[in-house]
Design an enzyme around this catalytic site. Structure first.
Site, short mmCIF file in Angstrom:
data_model
loop_
_atom_site.label_atom_id
_atom_site.label_comp_id
_atom_site.label_asym_id
_atom_site.label_seq_id
_atom_site.Cartn_x
_atom_site.Cartn_y
_atom_site.Cartn_z
N ARG A 250 1.34 -1.44 0.29
CA ARG A 250 -0.12 -0.13 0.53
C ARG A 250 0.49 1.75 0.00
O ARG A 250 1.91 1.37 0.55
CB ARG A 250 -1.09 0.24 1.19
CG ARG A 250 -1.94 -0.70 1.21
CD ARG A 250 -2.69 -1.07 1.86
NE ARG A 250 -3.59 -2.28 1.80
CZ ARG A 250 -5.04 -2.09 1.13
NH1 ARG A 250 -4.73 -0.98 0.88
NH2 ARG A 250 -5.61 -3.20 0.62
N ALA B 282 -4.66 -3.49 4.87
CA ALA B 282 -6.09 -3.87 4.92
C ALA B 282 -6.36 -4.35 3.96
O ALA B 282 -7.32 -5.03 2.84
CB ALA B 282 -6.74 -2.39 4.88
N SER B 283 -5.66 -5.79 3.72
CA SER B 283 -6.22 -6.56 2.59
C SER B 283 -6.32 -6.17 0.90
O SER B 283 -5.41 -6.10 1.17
CB SER B 283 -7.09 -7.47 3.89
OG SER B 283 -7.60 -8.68 2.92
N HIS B 284 -7.56 -6.95 0.97
CA HIS B 284 -7.72 -6.19 -0.22
C HIS B 284 -8.34 -5.23 -0.75
O HIS B 284 -9.04 -4.53 -1.67
CB HIS B 284 -9.12 -7.04 -1.23
CG HIS B 284 -10.56 -7.46 -0.35
ND1 HIS B 284 -10.27 -8.67 0.80
CD2 HIS B 284 -11.22 -6.86 -0.40
CE1 HIS B 284 -12.10 -8.40 1.47
NE2 HIS B 284 -12.37 -7.55 0.43
N THR C 96 -3.58 -9.55 -1.38
CA THR C 96 -2.78 -8.17 -0.99
C THR C 96 -1.75 -8.86 -0.23
O THR C 96 -0.22 -8.71 0.18
CB THR C 96 -3.08 -6.95 -0.47
OG1 THR C 96 -4.67 -6.72 -0.73
CG2 THR C 96 -1.83 -6.10 -0.53
#
Length: 543
Positions: free
Chosen positions: A79, A134-136, A290
């Protein structure tokens, strides 16, 4: 490299509602400005306070005297806010007098593993680990996950940490936080932990193939990392095992996710890996989310091995190793999966609640009361094995598949992914599978000032009573979440979302007509609840 960490302790006058950052057993927030209606709430000062609160929580848990200096690792996914939040975590930890190991780009499972790896040269194991992810979720979001050697923290732990963080933040804003002398600050070290973690995965595959150095020699595997943190799997795992990896895509980290959402449940993402397999005539495709705690696969014919199919595949592998074991899944798994696990594989299917932590904790609970369970898995692609410390590790799941391939190829080097596809032969799959989200309008007069949760529970109770009057519908005898009903050759589940004012409705049926009959049963039962938006259900019924 080691250096004393300078920088200031938390300092900000902006108001932050820390408890609003809780998302179950994780912390999630907006870290990047620019999206209308989404103000930044996971700021650098807030992140410093949260990191300092985690260190205090950890110290309290590790040492009664509270004097010990801790070692904490921090890593992040791709990110765009990752580096500034890593710096904030580093400041928060070192200002509290504890040492930090920066891993840089890392996977969530690797962060947990750093609490277990014994390697003093690299300052391991650590006392605790923080993963920035924050994953996907979209590019502007970010979050934090925390680990000790016992696994991920639970909801109550996160609430404690956020409450403490709020106090640290307030004190710093009013100048009550004492600055430490440089000598008592923590030390920062950079460690290439992903190479250490990946080498363990390589050894696991070699071991399954009787110690062969390159057990995947000639096997063509393409990987889609979705520009997340999973690109390491090609160079650090597959290539050392001898696999051909041409055609692998989106391996470079890019926090704007320009190609597709890194999510094994996303149709666009699965189409991308399927096309890569077919275009490159590969034997197997692998896709990660992610932060690599979820994964899915595609066989050489382009058949997706995700959701119920991936659970069936993992169950087949685990039940060969542990006959009769219980497989714990989330609530939206199919009836066909139950039949497959229990009748074809001779195992036991324990369908529990949504939420990967719920599923894992239930498997741990079953073992504690004497019911053996070796696999806990959610349809989202989160899967955890007892042999791997109950960690949901997307890379480890794929290694279990590679182990199967490697062992088979020691006997016949021409064997490809058919050995995996054959394992799910006989899994009954519905022709129609749909999820429809029924939203609750929290401002509607019908709520009478109550919470969306209370309203949702009332909807479910009413549905349950209505179903009892229909001879074609049968309530599931054992169910832990929402209302699950079978009938018309299929089933539906209506449940309340874990965090949002939404009632997701899952329907599986052998035909569109049967699915419509199930949908109509739900619509008829809930029609008197005027705060419930049934637009999406009506649209499905009218297609």
């Amino acid at each position: 490299m080691a250096a004393a960490q300078g920088g200031s302790a938390v300092s900000s006058s902006e108001k932050v509602d820390f408890l609003k950052l809780q998302n179950g057993s994780d912390i999630r927030g907006v870290a990047v400005a620019g999206v209308e209606g989404e103000p930044v709430n996971l700021t650098e000062p807030a992140t410093e306070a949260i990191a300092a609160a985690f260190a205090a929580w950890l110290l309290n848990r590790k040492e009664a005297d509270g004097l010990r200096r801790l070692r904490i690792s921090v890593g992040h996914d791709s990110r765009i806010s990752a580096h500034k939040l890593q710096n904030a975590v580093t400041h928060g930890i070192t200002a509290a007098g504890h040492d930090i190991l920066q891993f840089g780009l890392a996977s969530t499972p690797a962060m947990f593993n750093s609490t277990l790896t014994i390697d003093e040269r690299n300052h391991l194991p650590v006392d605790g680990a923080i993963m920035i992810t924050a994953s996907h979720l979209p590019y502007n979001r970010n979050g934090l996950k925390f680990f000790t050697s016992d696994g991920g923290l639970n909801k109550a732990d996160i609430k404690d940490i956020l409450e403490h963080a709020s106090k640290i933040y307030e004190e710093s804003a009013h100048g009550k936080q004492q600055e430490r002398e440089d000598a008592s600050r923590g030390v920062v070290n950079s460690v290439d932990y992903m190479s250490i973690y990946a080498s363990d995965l390589v050894q696991a595959v070699r071991k399954s193939a009787g110690g062969k150095e390159k057990p995947l020699e000639g096997l063509h595997v393409v990987v889609d990392a979705g520009n997340g943190a999973g690109g390491f799997f090609v160079d650090k795992v597959l290539k050392p095992l001898g696999a051909v990896t041409t055609g692998s895509q989106f391996l470079d980290p890019d926090g704007l996710f320009p190609n597709h959402i890194p999510n094994p449940e996303d149709k666009t993402a699965m189409k991308a890996i399927t096309e890569a397999v077919l275009d490159n005539k590969a034997d197997l495709g692998i896709i990660f989310d992610t932060d690599v705690d979820r994964s899915a696969a595609v066989d050489s014919s382009g058949r997706e091995l995700n959701r119920n199919r991936l659970i069936a595949l993992m169950a087949a592998i685990v039940l060969e190793e542990h006959p009769g074991t219980t497989v714990v899944t989330d609530s939206v798994t199919s009836d066909g999966l139950t039949v497959f696990i229990e009748n074809k594989l001779g195992g036991k299917h324990h369908r529990f609640k949504r939420g990967y932590k719920n599923v894992i904790d239930e498997a741990i609970r079953l073992n504690s009361i004497g019911e053996e369970s070796h696999l806990a898995m959610e349809t989202s692609g989160h899967g955890a094995l007892k042999e791997n410390h109950w960690l949901d590790d997307g890379a480890y799941l794929m290694v279990k598949l590679l182990n199967k391939l490697a062992a088979a190829r020691t006997l016949d080097s021409s064997i490809g992914s058919k050995v995996l596809t054959d394992l799910v032969e006989g899994l009954e799959e519905a022709a129609v599978t749909v999820e429809i989200r029924l939203k609750i309008d929290q401002n509607h007069a019908d709520l009478k000032g109550g919470s969306f949760r209370d309203y949702g529970e009332a909807v479910l109770r009413h549905l349950e009573n209505a179903i009892g009057k229909d001879p074609n519908l049968h309530k599931a005898p054992k169910n832990y979440e929402g209302v699950r009903v079978s009938g018309h050759g299929g089933w539906f589940l209506l449940r309340l979302s874990l965090h949002d004012p939404v009632l997701p409705l899952n329907i599986e049926a052998p035909s569109k007509d049967d699915a419509i009959k199930l949908g109509l049963a739900v619509l008829t039962a809930v029609s008197e609840f005027s705060a419930l938006d049934v637009t999406a259900l009506n649209k499905f019924l009218q297609q």
